[in-house]
Write a protein that holds these residues in place. Sequence first.
Motif, mmCIF file in Angstrom:
data_model
loop_
_atom_site.group_PDB
_atom_site.id
_atom_site.type_symbol
_atom_site.label_atom_id
_atom_site.label_comp_id
_atom_site.label_asym_id
_atom_site.label_seq_id
_atom_site.Cartn_x
_atom_site.Cartn_y
_atom_site.Cartn_z
ATOM 1 N N PRO A 88 0.851 -1.448 0.001
ATOM 2 C CA PRO A 88 -0.002 -0.005 -0.022
ATOM 3 C C PRO A 88 0.962 1.071 -0.183
ATOM 4 N N VAL A 89 0.256 2.441 -0.758
ATOM 5 C CA VAL A 89 0.955 3.650 -1.034
ATOM 6 C C VAL A 89 0.755 4.361 0.360
ATOM 7 N N LEU A 90 1.635 4.733 1.299
ATOM 8 C CA LEU A 90 1.233 5.276 2.534
ATOM 9 C C LEU A 90 2.120 6.861 2.627
ATOM 10 N N PRO A 91 1.523 7.985 2.314
ATOM 11 C CA PRO A 91 2.439 9.245 2.201
ATOM 12 C C PRO A 91 2.931 9.378 3.635
ATOM 13 N N GLY A 92 4.220 9.632 3.508
ATOM 14 C CA GLY A 92 5.300 9.852 4.791
ATOM 15 C C GLY A 92 5.763 8.665 5.131
ATOM 16 N N ILE A 93 5.341 7.509 4.730
ATOM 17 C CA ILE A 93 5.865 6.167 5.158
ATOM 18 C C ILE A 93 6.684 5.406 4.181
ATOM 19 N N VAL A 101 3.698 16.022 -4.823
ATOM 20 C CA VAL A 101 3.413 16.771 -5.956
ATOM 21 C C VAL A 101 2.792 16.075 -7.280
ATOM 22 N N TYR A 102 3.670 15.085 -7.347
ATOM 23 C CA TYR A 102 3.559 14.354 -8.447
ATOM 24 C C TYR A 102 2.345 13.146 -8.536
ATOM 25 N N ILE A 104 -0.271 13.226 -6.349
ATOM 26 C CA ILE A 104 -1.903 13.500 -6.344
ATOM 27 C C ILE A 104 -2.189 13.805 -7.517
ATOM 28 N N PRO A 105 -1.526 14.531 -8.537
ATOM 29 C CA PRO A 105 -2.015 14.752 -9.858
ATOM 30 C C PRO A 105 -2.251 13.544 -10.730
ATOM 31 N N ALA A 106 -1.372 12.386 -10.438
ATOM 32 C CA ALA A 106 -1.515 11.089 -11.204
ATOM 33 C C ALA A 106 -2.790 10.307 -10.663
ATOM 34 N N ILE A 107 -3.139 10.529 -9.512
ATOM 35 C CA ILE A 107 -4.236 9.632 -8.888
ATOM 36 C C ILE A 107 -5.752 10.409 -9.487
ATOM 37 N N ALA A 108 -5.511 11.543 -9.572
ATOM 38 C CA ALA A 108 -6.540 12.706 -10.197
ATOM 39 C C ALA A 108 -6.773 12.244 -11.576
ATOM 40 N N ILE A 109 -5.720 12.224 -12.548
ATOM 41 C CA ILE A 109 -5.906 12.017 -13.913
ATOM 42 C C ILE A 109 -6.587 10.601 -13.997
ATOM 43 N N MET A 137 -11.057 13.649 -0.894
ATOM 44 C CA MET A 137 -11.286 13.010 0.592
ATOM 45 C C MET A 137 -9.852 13.082 1.273
ATOM 46 N N LEU A 138 -9.830 13.561 2.329
ATOM 47 C CA LEU A 138 -8.613 14.044 3.180
ATOM 48 C C LEU A 138 -7.680 14.740 2.054
ATOM 49 N N ILE A 139 -6.842 14.196 1.367
ATOM 50 C CA ILE A 139 -5.766 14.885 0.579
ATOM 51 C C ILE A 139 -5.701 14.122 -0.590
ATOM 52 N N TYR A 140 -6.681 12.722 -0.981
ATOM 53 C CA TYR A 140 -6.702 12.131 -2.126
ATOM 54 C C TYR A 140 -8.049 12.567 -2.933
ATOM 55 N N PRO A 141 -7.767 12.857 -4.377
ATOM 56 C CA PRO A 141 -8.484 13.239 -5.201
ATOM 57 C C PRO A 141 -9.214 12.023 -6.037
ATOM 58 N N GLY A 142 -10.276 12.233 -6.453
ATOM 59 C CA GLY A 142 -10.948 11.116 -7.376
ATOM 60 C C GLY A 142 -12.174 11.592 -8.223
#
Length: 393
Positions: A88-93, A101-102, A104-109, A137-142
Amino acid sequence: RSKWSDGYDNLLRLYGVTIALAQIRLTTTRLNRTFVQISRYCTSLWKLWFTTGLCCGLIIMISSVFILTVTAIRSLLPKKHTEMLLTPVLPGINIGWSQMVYFIPAIAISGIFHELGHAIAAISENVKVNGFGFFVMLIYPGAYVDLSSEHLSQISPFRQLKIYCAGAWHNIVLALFCMLLVKYLSTLLWPLYVAGGSIAVINVHSVSPLHNVLVRGDIISNINECHIQNTLSWRNCLNEIQQQPPGGYCVDIRILEARHHHTIKGSTVFDCCNRTSSDLCFSFKSMHMQKVSTKRKIRFSSGMGEMPYLGFKLRKFSFFNTYKRSKVCLNARNTSSRSSCNTDLDCLASQKSTCVIPVLPKDYRLLRMTRKKKKDVLYIDIPKHLIQAGNSA
């Protein structure tokens, strides 16, 4: 409720905005006409497209069940067997905050492209699209698409599966497109972008000895005499250096004689330079005269025959040239810039040169990293450590 509260609710409703705990949603119907126009263009081609997506979706579904099962089993094994197939991808871990910066936009696209697949597939199967939306949701776009449940229930399961698999199918296509784009980016952007001639440093761990020596953006083109074109050649060069015996450098014998007084006699195995930062201990073959003596019994003879042994012995001395490894303290940067060698035979181009080899612990190598427009970096370490550092980066 005040009139301000009612006005605020009406404003949110007008623009399709919904605010809840740790999330915000935006729903619109303005894209519905665009979806209809796209799906009505080459309808037979879209049917083939989404049928292909259904086949890929079924393959992915079976593979996903297998991978998830293996991952669940491995998570129950002892720690030495807990290598996961999925992480799992966990920011900060396991992903730095600077990479968000790269990320979050990748998730959104990818999320938007995923839902576009569902919407176009639904309209091509005559299923009404009520709206298309975005959320954070929190910091994750969708993104999400609202389909008519009544229309979905009226079509066959095969057509439903084509709609359900369309999102994953579009993500596969997007991933393949991005892979091709990265592979041929240098060709598409030439001459503004060039790749394949070197590698760039993107990060140096703070605990690394190379911290503040190599910096972000440094371009490394060579390590020793091995040319680096990409990360694969970086690993191959380090593996080759590790597997080969330690190499040396051709140095003029007159330099060795001049540096003789800088060398500490009777020093430790690896240090003959009194731990100076710029000098390094090297070994080379030096010639020595070795004296060997033998004893012989001598008998004297005359014209009347051989006289008896009188007890005299003669000592015969013979001299032989022998070679042994000697040590000398040399400047590491100047020495490593000379032509490389493995034996003295490699230095035959100059009759007054000999091959000097760095005196280092087992498996350690003197590595010279050539940087573009910057001074070369000298580094002493086990090459496989740099391979591991590159992989973790």
